[in-house]
Scaffold this motif. Structure first.
Motif, PDB file in Angstrom:
ATOM      1  N   GLN A  75      22.341 -39.878 -86.140  1.00 39.81           N
ATOM      2  CA  GLN A  75      21.019 -40.307 -85.677  1.00 39.81           C
ATOM      3  C   GLN A  75      21.055 -40.610 -84.177  1.00 39.81           C
ATOM      4  O   GLN A  75      20.123 -40.299 -83.437  1.00 39.81           O
ATOM      5  CB  GLN A  75      20.581 -41.541 -86.474  1.00 39.81           C
ATOM      6  CG  GLN A  75      19.130 -41.923 -86.262  1.00 39.81           C
ATOM      7  CD  GLN A  75      18.654 -42.932 -87.301  1.00 39.81           C
ATOM      8  OE1 GLN A  75      19.175 -43.001 -88.415  1.00 39.81           O
ATOM      9  NE2 GLN A  75      17.658 -43.728 -86.939  1.00 39.81           N
ATOM     10  N   SER A  79      19.017 -38.161 -81.279  1.00 38.36           N
ATOM     11  CA  SER A  79      17.989 -38.744 -80.407  1.00 38.36           C
ATOM     12  C   SER A  79      18.365 -38.557 -78.940  1.00 38.36           C
ATOM     13  O   SER A  79      17.509 -38.260 -78.105  1.00 38.36           O
ATOM     14  CB  SER A  79      17.771 -40.220 -80.751  1.00 38.36           C
ATOM     15  OG  SER A  79      18.969 -40.954 -80.603  1.00 38.36           O
ATOM     16  N   LEU A  80      19.644 -38.715 -78.629  1.00 38.81           N
ATOM     17  CA  LEU A  80      20.073 -38.551 -77.237  1.00 38.81           C
ATOM     18  C   LEU A  80      19.889 -37.102 -76.770  1.00 38.81           C
ATOM     19  O   LEU A  80      19.418 -36.860 -75.653  1.00 38.81           O
ATOM     20  CB  LEU A  80      21.540 -38.981 -77.073  1.00 38.81           C
ATOM     21  CG  LEU A  80      21.813 -40.488 -77.237  1.00 38.81           C
ATOM     22  CD1 LEU A  80      23.322 -40.761 -77.191  1.00 38.81           C
ATOM     23  CD2 LEU A  80      21.101 -41.324 -76.176  1.00 38.81           C
ATOM     24  N   LEU A  81      20.217 -36.141 -77.626  1.00 40.28           N
ATOM     25  CA  LEU A  81      20.035 -34.736 -77.216  1.00 40.28           C
ATOM     26  C   LEU A  81      18.547 -34.410 -77.060  1.00 40.28           C
ATOM     27  O   LEU A  81      18.159 -33.703 -76.122  1.00 40.28           O
ATOM     28  CB  LEU A  81      20.689 -33.776 -78.212  1.00 40.28           C
ATOM     29  CG  LEU A  81      20.565 -32.288 -77.822  1.00 40.28           C
ATOM     30  CD1 LEU A  81      21.289 -32.003 -76.508  1.00 40.28           C
ATOM     31  CD2 LEU A  81      21.082 -31.365 -78.912  1.00 40.28           C
ATOM     32  N   ALA A  82      17.715 -34.950 -77.954  1.00 39.72           N
ATOM     33  CA  ALA A  82      16.273 -34.715 -77.818  1.00 39.72           C
ATOM     34  C   ALA A  82      15.782 -35.247 -76.476  1.00 39.72           C
ATOM     35  O   ALA A  82      15.024 -34.578 -75.762  1.00 39.72           O
ATOM     36  CB  ALA A  82      15.528 -35.377 -78.974  1.00 39.72           C
ATOM     37  N   MET A  83      16.225 -36.456 -76.101  1.00 41.29           N
ATOM     38  CA  MET A  83      15.835 -37.018 -74.795  1.00 41.29           C
ATOM     39  C   MET A  83      16.254 -36.084 -73.658  1.00 41.29           C
ATOM     40  O   MET A  83      15.488 -35.857 -72.712  1.00 41.29           O
ATOM     41  CB  MET A  83      16.526 -38.376 -74.580  1.00 41.29           C
ATOM     42  CG  MET A  83      16.028 -39.489 -75.471  1.00 41.29           C
ATOM     43  SD  MET A  83      17.049 -40.978 -75.226  1.00 41.29           S
ATOM     44  CE  MET A  83      16.544 -41.922 -76.670  1.00 41.29           C
ATOM     45  N   ALA A  84      17.482 -35.570 -73.752  1.00 46.66           N
ATOM     46  CA  ALA A  84      18.009 -34.727 -72.674  1.00 46.66           C
ATOM     47  C   ALA A  84      17.223 -33.419 -72.562  1.00 46.66           C
ATOM     48  O   ALA A  84      16.994 -32.913 -71.460  1.00 46.66           O
ATOM     49  CB  ALA A  84      19.494 -34.450 -72.909  1.00 46.66           C
ATOM     50  N   ILE A  86      14.021 -33.006 -73.600  1.00 50.71           N
ATOM     51  CA  ILE A  86      12.671 -33.374 -73.143  1.00 50.71           C
ATOM     52  C   ILE A  86      12.685 -33.596 -71.630  1.00 50.71           C
ATOM     53  O   ILE A  86      11.776 -33.172 -70.916  1.00 50.71           O
ATOM     54  CB  ILE A  86      12.178 -34.632 -73.898  1.00 50.71           C
ATOM     55  CG1 ILE A  86      11.913 -34.276 -75.369  1.00 50.71           C
ATOM     56  CG2 ILE A  86      10.924 -35.219 -73.235  1.00 50.71           C
ATOM     57  CD1 ILE A  86      11.740 -35.479 -76.288  1.00 50.71           C
ATOM     58  N   ALA A  92      10.981 -31.175 -77.747  1.00 59.40           N
ATOM     59  CA  ALA A  92      12.060 -31.323 -78.725  1.00 59.40           C
ATOM     60  C   ALA A  92      11.734 -32.493 -79.622  1.00 59.40           C
ATOM     61  O   ALA A  92      11.005 -33.411 -79.237  1.00 59.40           O
ATOM     62  CB  ALA A  92      13.396 -31.555 -78.020  1.00 59.40           C
ATOM     63  N   VAL A  93      12.272 -32.447 -80.834  1.00 62.36           N
ATOM     64  CA  VAL A  93      12.029 -33.525 -81.776  1.00 62.36           C
ATOM     65  C   VAL A  93      13.276 -33.671 -82.650  1.00 62.36           C
ATOM     66  O   VAL A  93      13.800 -32.692 -83.183  1.00 62.36           O
ATOM     67  CB  VAL A  93      10.753 -33.238 -82.614  1.00 62.36           C
ATOM     68  CG1 VAL A  93      10.871 -31.961 -83.419  1.00 62.36           C
ATOM     69  CG2 VAL A  93      10.397 -34.409 -83.516  1.00 62.36           C
ATOM     70  N   SER A  94      13.788 -34.904 -82.724  1.00 60.85           N
ATOM     71  CA  SER A  94      14.926 -35.150 -83.597  1.00 60.85           C
ATOM     72  C   SER A  94      14.423 -35.343 -85.019  1.00 60.85           C
ATOM     73  O   SER A  94      13.337 -35.888 -85.229  1.00 60.85           O
ATOM     74  CB  SER A  94      15.689 -36.401 -83.152  1.00 60.85           C
ATOM     75  OG  SER A  94      14.934 -37.559 -83.432  1.00 60.85           O
ATOM     76  N   LEU A  95      15.200 -34.877 -85.977  1.00 58.65           N
ATOM     77  CA  LEU A  95      14.794 -34.998 -87.382  1.00 58.65           C
ATOM     78  C   LEU A  95      15.978 -35.448 -88.232  1.00 58.65           C
ATOM     79  O   LEU A  95      17.078 -34.917 -88.096  1.00 58.65           O
ATOM     80  CB  LEU A  95      14.260 -33.663 -87.909  1.00 58.65           C
ATOM     81  CG  LEU A  95      12.965 -33.150 -87.262  1.00 58.65           C
ATOM     82  CD1 LEU A  95      12.672 -31.730 -87.720  1.00 58.65           C
ATOM     83  CD2 LEU A  95      11.792 -34.071 -87.574  1.00 58.65           C
ATOM     84  N   LEU A  96      15.726 -36.421 -89.085  1.00 58.39           N
ATOM     85  CA  LEU A  96      16.742 -36.899 -90.021  1.00 58.39           C
ATOM     86  C   LEU A  96      16.572 -36.171 -91.354  1.00 58.39           C
ATOM     87  O   LEU A  96      15.578 -35.463 -91.577  1.00 58.39           O
ATOM     88  CB  LEU A  96      16.608 -38.405 -90.213  1.00 58.39           C
ATOM     89  CG  LEU A  96      16.630 -39.211 -88.913  1.00 58.39           C
ATOM     90  CD1 LEU A  96      16.494 -40.693 -89.215  1.00 58.39           C
ATOM     91  CD2 LEU A  96      17.917 -38.949 -88.153  1.00 58.39           C
ATOM     92  N   GLN A  99      13.311 -36.445 -93.074  1.00 60.05           N
ATOM     93  CA  GLN A  99      12.188 -35.838 -92.358  1.00 60.05           C
ATOM     94  C   GLN A  99      12.175 -34.316 -92.539  1.00 60.05           C
ATOM     95  O   GLN A  99      11.118 -33.703 -92.588  1.00 60.05           O
ATOM     96  CB  GLN A  99      12.239 -36.227 -90.876  1.00 60.05           C
ATOM     97  CG  GLN A  99      11.967 -37.724 -90.683  1.00 60.05           C
ATOM     98  CD  GLN A  99      12.257 -38.217 -89.289  1.00 60.05           C
ATOM     99  OE1 GLN A  99      13.163 -37.747 -88.621  1.00 60.05           O
ATOM    100  NE2 GLN A  99      11.480 -39.202 -88.826  1.00 60.05           N
ATOM    101  N   ARG A 120       8.863 -28.266 -92.798  1.00 58.15           N
ATOM    102  CA  ARG A 120       8.793 -29.053 -91.575  1.00 58.15           C
ATOM    103  C   ARG A 120       9.382 -28.286 -90.392  1.00 58.15           C
ATOM    104  O   ARG A 120       8.824 -28.294 -89.284  1.00 58.15           O
ATOM    105  CB  ARG A 120       9.538 -30.372 -91.773  1.00 58.15           C
ATOM    106  CG  ARG A 120       9.651 -31.239 -90.524  1.00 58.15           C
ATOM    107  CD  ARG A 120       8.279 -31.746 -90.093  1.00 58.15           C
ATOM    108  NE  ARG A 120       8.326 -32.501 -88.869  1.00 58.15           N
ATOM    109  CZ  ARG A 120       8.441 -33.834 -88.814  1.00 58.15           C
ATOM    110  NH1 ARG A 120       8.502 -34.541 -89.918  1.00 58.15           N
ATOM    111  NH2 ARG A 120       8.467 -34.459 -87.657  1.00 58.15           N
TER     112      ARG A 120
ATOM    113  N   ILE B  57      20.770 -40.901 -69.808  1.00 59.99           N
ATOM    114  CA  ILE B  57      20.199 -39.560 -69.903  1.00 59.99           C
ATOM    115  C   ILE B  57      18.875 -39.483 -69.159  1.00 59.99           C
ATOM    116  O   ILE B  57      18.605 -38.531 -68.437  1.00 59.99           O
ATOM    117  CB  ILE B  57      20.026 -39.168 -71.382  1.00 59.99           C
ATOM    118  CG1 ILE B  57      21.404 -38.869 -71.982  1.00 59.99           C
ATOM    119  CG2 ILE B  57      19.089 -37.973 -71.538  1.00 59.99           C
ATOM    120  CD1 ILE B  57      21.388 -38.563 -73.451  1.00 59.99           C
ATOM    121  N   GLU B  65      11.980 -40.811 -79.289  1.00 58.89           N
ATOM    122  CA  GLU B  65      13.422 -40.666 -79.490  1.00 58.89           C
ATOM    123  C   GLU B  65      14.156 -41.985 -79.268  1.00 58.89           C
ATOM    124  O   GLU B  65      15.170 -42.253 -79.914  1.00 58.89           O
ATOM    125  CB  GLU B  65      13.968 -39.557 -78.591  1.00 58.89           C
ATOM    126  CG  GLU B  65      13.362 -38.179 -78.874  1.00 58.89           C
ATOM    127  CD  GLU B  65      13.541 -37.716 -80.316  1.00 58.89           C
ATOM    128  OE1 GLU B  65      14.509 -38.155 -80.966  1.00 58.89           O
ATOM    129  OE2 GLU B  65      12.687 -36.935 -80.802  1.00 58.89           O
TER     130      GLU B  65
END
Lengths: 405, 405
Positions: A75, A79-84, A86, A92-96, A99, A120, B57, B65
């Motif tokens: 998790q 989230s960190l990769l999605a931020m990077a 974006i 980008a959207v992180s998904l668990l 989800q 999804r 980041i 995120e």
């Protein structure tokens, strides 16, 4: 335009710098016009850090709660990769797991994926978003968090690729492909540009660590083309293909080995399959997997059995057999932990005779004794004294895979 | 047998040792025959560690995120506490926002809880399991992870207590209750055994940090009895009650203060409410909250306005007003950041006259000038020079709350 699933392992996202590098790589793929779905492991070290917290509380923590705990690792990385991504101006959207709807059984710590819903992910792709999915995790039918165990993120990536019918599932790791053997043992080992699915399945099950056997099995089941490549030095890597006609010209494709096997001998058992049956049931009841099996029939109707088990199960296996020695009517039970397995794998074996002869000659020239043998259509495996393992690997690599071999 | 919600903050679960201590405390409550639902914050330091990763980041990371990232903090603490309780031989189950069904709006980082479903929690209680819920987090209607912002876990606990109709919501923190004022400023401060909801609402909004205003508001909305107590030294703590007849005998219950206010003056504005209206709209449009407002009417129909804003908004507020100075027809715009607010709160003020006189006398005796005044039925607040804050708190505490005061 292709639809590509890119999976990055722990060392590939092991630091903020590495996550930034992965973001660049994903964005580059996107800019080449491809649709991308990313699957991530936890940052390297993170899962161990979390397990260590749990062990401080309970040396055998609740398996349900351990999965809740360690699933946070992925998790964090998604989230960190999605931020990077974006930050680089892409959606980008992180998904668990819940989800995406990654359904597994409820075997905490070693769950199996039952189904990955495509809905999804297709929605995100249609909206031009890069979906970044937490690997290694799922939810059971009651909504509990599960984790998939060893090689879990590779398996997640393959199952996700199958669900969305991806054109390719790229497994980014810290090596740049599948090698003819481990370069740390044989410096002449070469990266294969292509290997067949059947060969990869054997190589993975025989100890090649680059892909976990479960992910290769999943790829085979779903017919997902896999590619192993390095996130540190992205190149074409190794394609694991289903095309028999892409078969390499070499008779043997790779030499695999495994140091984690131990030998167990049950000697002087009366003839009759009921005794072997009892031994195998004893192992099965205790969750001990057997790899190689050998049977030697003596005169006077006595039989000697030899098995190999994983080193983790060695002591327990010996103990269980010794307890039941009388019931098994065995004259002697013994073990040898200092053994290793070395194997040659190749689609070419099917059509070429003389491979076995070449294999045993190479070992004989180095005076390496063989304890057990096991073969299939496309592999030969032998159990040898562990101290000769490197020597055996180099001898076999030279015999089958070196240019002048 | 009562149904009790126990909330533990970050320092209460700040280490493995602390988590073990909380497990003991929860189990003790269970053994006394009560049903227990636990709500946890992240281990202290963890949320900041995660935010720091994000800031490496992107200094302004995606708010969606960021919530995915920081919500892992509570997931770690709930799983560890569940393990510790299970090790003690009790049934426990950690639950995340989606598992409980904690629905919020989609204001990432400062979401508001819309609804907490009781179904799952009741199911766990019926099966004698201790439910351990990740505080501070929710899910929006699309299933995105949200976090509640400051004081979020207290709010989670209160909303959960309301949903399951708990008999009491216990907020365990690092202080053993609500004090007559901050003991670091006035060593004679005493813990109150009881305080009314109305007083607590004022105290929280006026700067008492022990409970966040949003959690007190939620308790008021749902009529949930709250108790503040220490997890380090569990005692009876302070009960926040709704019973007016439990009103303490003192006229003033507590002295609160807040260092985070700054003064802004807009002088020489023509009379007419349209100018004040414009100023307030300017603040509102930019998300700047105003606390105190004062208006002084001069001869020649000019008016001076004074406002206080949070120190975070101070420079932006001054800038916005200066840009619009001509449009506001203001003769002068100025600010003073070195001010602080001190307040006396008490239900007794309703029925006792002379409280204001005693209040201002106490300040006058110390030669402390008052810049702004604001009052309600149960409080008096004044803005003073920040350097006199401690002196003012001690003077007011002595006047109203010391035994010989």
């Amino acid at each position: 335009m292709a639809l590509i699933v890119q999976k990055f392992g722990g060392t590939s996202v092991g630091s903020i710098e590495r996550i930034e590098a992965v973001a660049d790589l994903v964005v580059k793929t996107r800019q080449q016009g491809h649709q991308v779905v990313v699957v991530l492991s936890a940052m390297s070290g993170e899962t161990n850090r979390l397990i260590n917290l749990a062990k401080q509380i309970d040396t055998r923590p609740s398996s349900r709660e351990l999965d809740v705990l360690i699933s946070t690792g992925e998790q964090v990385s998604v989230s960190l990769l999605a931020m990077a991504i974006i930050k680089r101006g892409h959606s980008a959207v992180s998904l668990l797991a819940d989800q995406v709807n990654i359904l597994t059984d409820n075997m905490f710590g070693k769950a199996r994926i039952a189904e990955v819903a495509a809905t999804r992910l297709k929605h995100e792709l249609e909206h031009n978003r890069i979906a970044i999915i937490a690997g290694f995790q799922g939810r059971d039918i009651e909504g509990n968090i599960t984790t998939l165990g060893r090689g879990g993120t590779d398996t997640s990536a393959v199952e996700i690729a199958a669900a969305i019918k991806a054109d390719e599932c790229q497994i980014y790791t810290d090596v740049d492909g599948v090698y003819t053997t481990d370069p740390r043992v044989e410096p002449n080992a070469r990266r294969m540009s292509q290997v067949t699915f059947a060969e990869m399945l054997e190589l993975a099950s025989l100890g090649a660590k680059v892909l976990h056997i479960r992910s290769v099995e999943a790829a085979g089941r779903h017919n997902v083309p896999l590619r192993v490549l390095s996130s540190f030095n992205p190149d074409e890597g190794t394609l694991i293909s289903f095309e028999e006609n892409d078969m390499p010209s070499k008779v043997v494709s790779g030499i695999a080995f495994n140091r984690d096997e131990c030998l167990i001998k049950v000697d002087g058992v009366p003839s009759g399959t009921q005794y072997l049956s009892k031994i195998l049931k004893l192992f099965a009841d205790n969750g001990i997997e057997i790899d190689m099996i050998n049977q030697v029939n003596h005169i006077f109707e006595k039989i000697d059995y030899a098995f190999t088990v994983h080193s983790n199960d060695y002591l327990q296996a010996l103990e269980l057999l010794s307890e039941d020695q009388a019931q098994l009517s065995a004259q002697n039970i013994s073990g040898l932990p200092t053994v290793a397995k070395v194997s040659a794998v190749g689609m070419g074996m099917k059509s070429h005779s003389g491979v076995a002869s070449l294999f045993f000659d190479a070992l004989a020239q180095e005076n390496i004794n063989v304890v057990l043998v096991s073969t299939s259509e496309i592999k030969i495996s032998v159990l040898i004294d562990e101290k000769y393992l490197e020597l055996a690997v180099r001898a076999l690599h030279k015999a089958f895979l070196t240019e002048n071999g």
